[in-house]
Design a protein around this motif. Structure first.
Motif, PDB file in Angstrom:
ATOM      1  N   GLY A 127     -52.075 -37.782 -37.918  1.00 30.79           N
ATOM      2  CA  GLY A 127     -50.727 -38.224 -38.273  1.00 30.79           C
ATOM      3  C   GLY A 127     -49.714 -37.109 -38.128  1.00 30.79           C
ATOM      4  N   PHE A 128     -50.110 -35.910 -38.505  1.00 35.81           N
ATOM      5  CA  PHE A 128     -49.232 -34.756 -38.349  1.00 35.81           C
ATOM      6  C   PHE A 128     -48.929 -34.500 -36.878  1.00 35.81           C
ATOM      7  N   LEU A 129     -49.964 -34.525 -36.031  1.00 34.13           N
ATOM      8  CA  LEU A 129     -49.746 -34.314 -34.596  1.00 34.13           C
ATOM      9  C   LEU A 129     -48.873 -35.412 -33.999  1.00 34.13           C
ATOM     10  N   LEU A 130     -49.074 -36.644 -34.439  1.00 28.09           N
ATOM     11  CA  LEU A 130     -48.256 -37.751 -33.956  1.00 28.09           C
ATOM     12  C   LEU A 130     -46.795 -37.550 -34.348  1.00 28.09           C
ATOM     13  N   PHE A 131     -46.561 -37.183 -35.595  1.00 28.31           N
ATOM     14  CA  PHE A 131     -45.202 -36.932 -36.073  1.00 28.31           C
ATOM     15  C   PHE A 131     -44.528 -35.824 -35.262  1.00 28.31           C
ATOM     16  N   VAL A 132     -45.233 -34.719 -35.059  1.00 33.47           N
ATOM     17  CA  VAL A 132     -44.669 -33.596 -34.302  1.00 33.47           C
ATOM     18  C   VAL A 132     -44.383 -34.022 -32.864  1.00 33.47           C
ATOM     19  N   GLY A 133     -45.298 -34.779 -32.256  1.00 33.05           N
ATOM     20  CA  GLY A 133     -45.088 -35.253 -30.891  1.00 33.05           C
ATOM     21  C   GLY A 133     -43.875 -36.153 -30.771  1.00 33.05           C
ATOM     22  N   ILE A 134     -43.724 -37.095 -31.688  1.00 28.81           N
ATOM     23  CA  ILE A 134     -42.568 -37.999 -31.667  1.00 28.81           C
ATOM     24  C   ILE A 134     -41.283 -37.213 -31.889  1.00 28.81           C
ATOM     25  N   TYR A 162     -38.146 -36.963 -29.289  1.00 26.08           N
ATOM     26  CA  TYR A 162     -36.791 -37.291 -29.755  1.00 26.08           C
ATOM     27  C   TYR A 162     -35.847 -36.122 -29.519  1.00 26.08           C
ATOM     28  N   LYS A 163     -36.288 -34.920 -29.877  1.00 25.71           N
ATOM     29  CA  LYS A 163     -35.466 -33.735 -29.700  1.00 25.71           C
ATOM     30  C   LYS A 163     -35.174 -33.499 -28.215  1.00 25.71           C
ATOM     31  N   SER A 191     -29.287 -35.546 -23.615  1.00 26.05           N
ATOM     32  CA  SER A 191     -28.049 -36.323 -23.689  1.00 26.05           C
ATOM     33  C   SER A 191     -26.838 -35.445 -24.045  1.00 26.05           C
ATOM     34  N   CYS A 192     -27.072 -34.262 -24.603  1.00 21.35           N
ATOM     35  CA  CYS A 192     -25.984 -33.348 -24.966  1.00 21.35           C
ATOM     36  C   CYS A 192     -25.463 -32.568 -23.768  1.00 21.35           C
TER      37      CYS A 192
END
Length: 121
Positions: free
Chosen positions: A101-108, A112-113, A119-120
């Motif tokens: 779950g931690f790896l998934l969160f960091v990957g997402i 996103y980043k 886009s900036c």
């Protein structure tokens, strides 16, 4: 050969400051059949020499704020003691799910980043 490649690529991302455990731990669990607690212990042992060499390079490049590093390191030692205790008391299946779950969160978050930075421009 798989172990050599795993060690090499996790060393590369360790040197970049990302953390080789993101590659090393899943490789040990899925390809070598090592238990989650054992994989995390191996990762910590692997981390010591890779961190020392990466630190030497970063110090030579003057890319380390010593005071900040010492504060974070001291707090990290306390967190490591708690985390090691927690890792040895949790069920291996739960620990594996938490790590995944931690790896998934960091990957997402990184995806996103990346889109946000693109886009900036």
């Amino acid at each position: 050969m798989l172990n050599i490649l795993t060690g090499f690529f996790s060393g590369i991302i360790s040197g970049m400051g990302i953390g080789g455990g993101a590659i090393l731990i899943p490789a040990l669990v899925f390809f070598e059949g090592v238990g989650q607690q054992m994989a995390q212990g191996i990762n910590l042992t692997y981390f010591i020499p890779t961190a020392v060499f990466a630190l030497i390079v970063h110090l030579k490049n003057k890319s380390v704020q010593i005071r900040t590093a010492l504060i974070l390191g001291g707090c990290g030692v306390l967190g490591a003691v708690f985390g090691a205790w927690l890792a040895t008391t949790l069920d291996a299946g739960l620990l594996r799910k938490l790590f995944g779950g931690f790896l998934l969160f960091v990957g997402i978050y990184e995806i996103y980043k990346g889109f946000r930075l693109k886009s900036c421009k």
